[in-house]
Write an enzyme that holds these catalytic residues in place. Sequence first.
Site, PDB file in Angstrom:
ATOM      1  N   HIS A   1      -9.689  84.913   5.075  1.00 37.73           N
ATOM      2  CA  HIS A   1      -9.169  83.690   4.833  1.00 37.73           C
ATOM      3  C   HIS A   1      -7.962  83.934   3.706  1.00 37.73           C
ATOM      4  O   HIS A   1      -8.419  83.603   2.327  1.00 37.73           O
ATOM      5  CB  HIS A   1      -9.628  82.515   5.092  1.00 37.73           C
ATOM      6  CG  HIS A   1      -8.647  81.571   5.524  1.00 37.73           C
ATOM      7  ND1 HIS A   1      -8.733  79.806   4.588  1.00 37.73           N
ATOM      8  CD2 HIS A   1      -7.456  81.549   5.981  1.00 37.73           C
ATOM      9  CE1 HIS A   1      -8.045  79.704   5.244  1.00 37.73           C
ATOM     10  NE2 HIS A   1      -6.528  80.445   6.421  1.00 37.73           N
TER      11      HIS A   1
ATOM     12  N   ASN B   1      -9.594  73.947   2.965  1.00 33.21           N
ATOM     13  CA  ASN B   1      -9.420  72.912   4.221  1.00 33.21           C
ATOM     14  C   ASN B   1     -10.307  72.204   4.234  1.00 33.21           C
ATOM     15  O   ASN B   1      -9.613  70.847   4.381  1.00 33.21           O
ATOM     16  CB  ASN B   1      -9.419  73.686   4.810  1.00 33.21           C
ATOM     17  CG  ASN B   1      -7.688  74.826   5.263  1.00 33.21           C
ATOM     18  OD1 ASN B   1      -6.911  74.158   4.414  1.00 33.21           O
ATOM     19  ND2 ASN B   1      -7.509  75.355   5.987  1.00 33.21           N
TER      20      ASN B   1
ATOM     21  N   GLU C   1     -11.078  83.179   0.672  1.00 26.64           N
ATOM     22  CA  GLU C   1     -12.224  83.190   1.140  1.00 26.64           C
ATOM     23  C   GLU C   1     -12.852  84.114   2.675  1.00 26.64           C
ATOM     24  O   GLU C   1     -11.930  84.915   3.266  1.00 26.64           O
ATOM     25  CB  GLU C   1     -11.862  81.488   2.421  1.00 26.64           C
ATOM     26  CG  GLU C   1     -12.055  80.419   1.142  1.00 26.64           C
ATOM     27  CD  GLU C   1     -11.854  79.525   2.306  1.00 26.64           C
ATOM     28  OE1 GLU C   1     -11.757  78.311   2.048  1.00 26.64           O
ATOM     29  OE2 GLU C   1     -10.534  79.789   3.327  1.00 26.64           O
TER      30      GLU C   1
ATOM     31  N   SER D   1      -7.193  79.877   9.995  1.00 24.98           N
ATOM     32  CA  SER D   1      -7.297  79.396   9.108  1.00 24.98           C
ATOM     33  C   SER D   1      -8.607  77.453  10.214  1.00 24.98           C
ATOM     34  O   SER D   1      -9.186  76.880   9.004  1.00 24.98           O
ATOM     35  CB  SER D   1      -6.402  77.846   9.023  1.00 24.98           C
ATOM     36  OG  SER D   1      -5.036  78.345   7.962  1.00 24.98           O
TER      37      SER D   1
HETATM   38  N1  LIG Z   1       1.145  79.228   7.367  1.00 29.03           N
HETATM   39  C1  LIG Z   1      -0.161  79.401   6.303  1.00 29.03           C
HETATM   40  O1  LIG Z   1      -0.083  78.537   5.209  1.00 29.03           O
HETATM   41  C2  LIG Z   1      -1.418  80.220   7.020  1.00 29.03           C
HETATM   42  C3  LIG Z   1      -2.684  79.718   5.532  1.00 29.03           C
HETATM   43  C4  LIG Z   1      -3.975  80.631   6.149  1.00 29.03           C
HETATM   44  C5  LIG Z   1      -4.182  81.065   7.577  1.00 29.03           C
HETATM   45  N2  LIG Z   1      -3.227  80.960   8.042  1.00 29.03           N
HETATM   46  C6  LIG Z   1      -3.535  81.289   9.504  1.00 29.03           C
HETATM   47  O2  LIG Z   1      -2.499  82.508   9.395  1.00 29.03           O
HETATM   48  C7  LIG Z   1      -2.487  83.096  10.796  1.00 29.03           C
HETATM   49  C8  LIG Z   1      -0.745  83.140  10.962  1.00 29.03           C
HETATM   50  O3  LIG Z   1      -0.512  81.885  10.319  1.00 29.03           O
HETATM   51  P1  LIG Z   1       1.316  82.544   9.844  1.00 29.03           P
HETATM   52  O4  LIG Z   1       1.634  80.900   9.373  1.00 29.03           O
HETATM   53  O5  LIG Z   1       1.554  83.652   9.498  1.00 29.03           O
HETATM   54  O6  LIG Z   1       2.406  82.176  12.028  1.00 29.03           O
HETATM   55  P2  LIG Z   1       4.241  83.169  12.096  1.00 29.03           P
HETATM   56  O7  LIG Z   1       3.612  82.249  13.292  1.00 29.03           O
HETATM   57  O8  LIG Z   1       4.368  82.960  11.127  1.00 29.03           O
HETATM   58  O9  LIG Z   1       3.716  84.455  11.997  1.00 29.03           O
HETATM   59  C9  LIG Z   1       2.464  84.989  13.749  1.00 29.03           C
HETATM   60  C10 LIG Z   1       3.223  85.969  14.200  1.00 29.03           C
HETATM   61  O10 LIG Z   1       2.262  86.937  14.525  1.00 29.03           O
HETATM   62  C11 LIG Z   1       2.778  87.408  15.475  1.00 29.03           C
HETATM   63  N3  LIG Z   1       2.279  87.609  17.445  1.00 29.03           N
HETATM   64  C12 LIG Z   1       1.751  86.418  17.112  1.00 29.03           C
HETATM   65  N4  LIG Z   1       0.934  87.443  18.885  1.00 29.03           N
HETATM   66  C13 LIG Z   1       0.938  88.326  18.292  1.00 29.03           C
HETATM   67  C14 LIG Z   1       0.579  89.527  19.856  1.00 29.03           C
HETATM   68  N5  LIG Z   1      -0.141  89.291  20.432  1.00 29.03           N
HETATM   69  N6  LIG Z   1       0.407  90.754  19.016  1.00 29.03           N
HETATM   70  C15 LIG Z   1       0.715  91.376  17.467  1.00 29.03           C
HETATM   71  N7  LIG Z   1       1.731  90.069  17.353  1.00 29.03           N
HETATM   72  C16 LIG Z   1       1.635  88.450  17.390  1.00 29.03           C
HETATM   73  C17 LIG Z   1       4.647  86.015  15.812  1.00 29.03           C
HETATM   74  O11 LIG Z   1       5.677  87.095  16.316  1.00 29.03           O
HETATM   75  C18 LIG Z   1       4.336  86.345  15.046  1.00 29.03           C
HETATM   76  O12 LIG Z   1       5.557  87.188  14.008  1.00 29.03           O
HETATM   77  C19 LIG Z   1      -2.688  82.196  12.181  1.00 29.03           C
HETATM   78  O13 LIG Z   1      -4.317  82.082  12.502  1.00 29.03           O
HETATM   79  C20 LIG Z   1      -2.755  81.098  11.303  1.00 29.03           C
HETATM   80  O14 LIG Z   1      -3.941  80.299  10.965  1.00 29.03           O
HETATM   81  C21 LIG Z   1      -1.935  80.078   8.075  1.00 29.03           C
END
Ligand SMILES: NC(=O)c1ccc[n+]([C@@H]2O[C@H](COP(=O)([O-])OP(=O)(O)OC[C@H]3O[C@@H](n4cnc5c(N)ncnc54)[C@H](O)[C@@H]3O)[C@@H](O)[C@H]2O)c1
Length: 278
Positions: A170, A220, A182, A149
Amino acid sequence: MAFVTRQFVRAMSSSSAASAAAKKIMVKHVTVIGGGLMGAGIAQVAAATGHTVVLVDQTEDILAKSRKGIEESLRRVAKKKFAENPKAGDEFVDKTLSSISTSTDAASVVHSTDLVVEAIVENLKVKTELFTRLDKFAAEHTIFASNTSSLQITSIANATTRQDRFAGLHFFNPVPLMKLVEVIKTPMTSQKTFESLIDFSRSLGKHPVSCKDTPGFIVNRLLVPYLLEAVRLYERDLVPDYRRLYTSCLLPHCISGRVATLSASEAQVPTGLDDKRV
Ligand SMILES: NC(=O)c1ccc[n+]([C@@H]2O[C@H](COP(=O)([O-])OP(=O)(O)OC[C@H]3O[C@@H](n4cnc5c(N)ncnc54)[C@H](O)[C@@H]3O)[C@@H](O)[C@H]2O)c1
């Protein structure tokens, strides 16, 4: 003679358009890295739309939880979608789940994938280390995409040797419900990669909008000043209830409402985004 030339040019341009289209990657097999909130949603939607998916995370326990979450979410979808035919709903759930396999070793599963979508922790070092490693094991044609993000896509792409096959993809939370995606193009992202990701997003039933690699991308970037103005309204005692304003007006408007229905070209115009990271 002019007529012949025109016909020739037309034939050439339509054949080059056709060959450019033929060169696009038709994504069938997707590897989603990170089985958290976003990764599980992306895996679910990809599998439900006919793609085969490998979902990767760090431990079997996390993957078991992701799978359980996906199943529950699919059952909710099926209940609505197949309200009149529960048997068809069960078949939809079973078929979708059977298209998702899991792994704790990303490097061992990316050799035959068309697209890697990364949705791991929001940390540049962790993301770059992951992609540097996967770059050595993934097939030549494989496209890499990050769901970050807030990080610069170019910085993550630079950790690989495939900057032309690297972009941002995204999604928004909750992925099964949110239509907008996106597609973020860096200066090195090839047109073929970009168009392949637009096609892939459409194949998921999403509305892709394009954006250059600029802070906040589109949503964003729009959302932050919007929310700041909401805080100012509240601070100046101009609105009585900030939370109500936030939940019932701003977020639906900004994310799932108007922005989600903009066409790609419309979405690019008001943002005036360029590569200057301001
Ligand atoms: N949460 C939101 O609303 C949102 C929206 C858009 C984008 N994002 C982006 O998406 C990405 C993930 O966000 P999320 O909210 O799903 O996070 P989350 O914490 O729910 O999930 C992340 C997962 O990645 C795993 N992980 C971490 N390092 C790892 C690795 N090296 N190899 C494999 N797995 C690994 C963790 O164990 C976890 O299960 C981030 O970059 C975030 O900025 C989040």
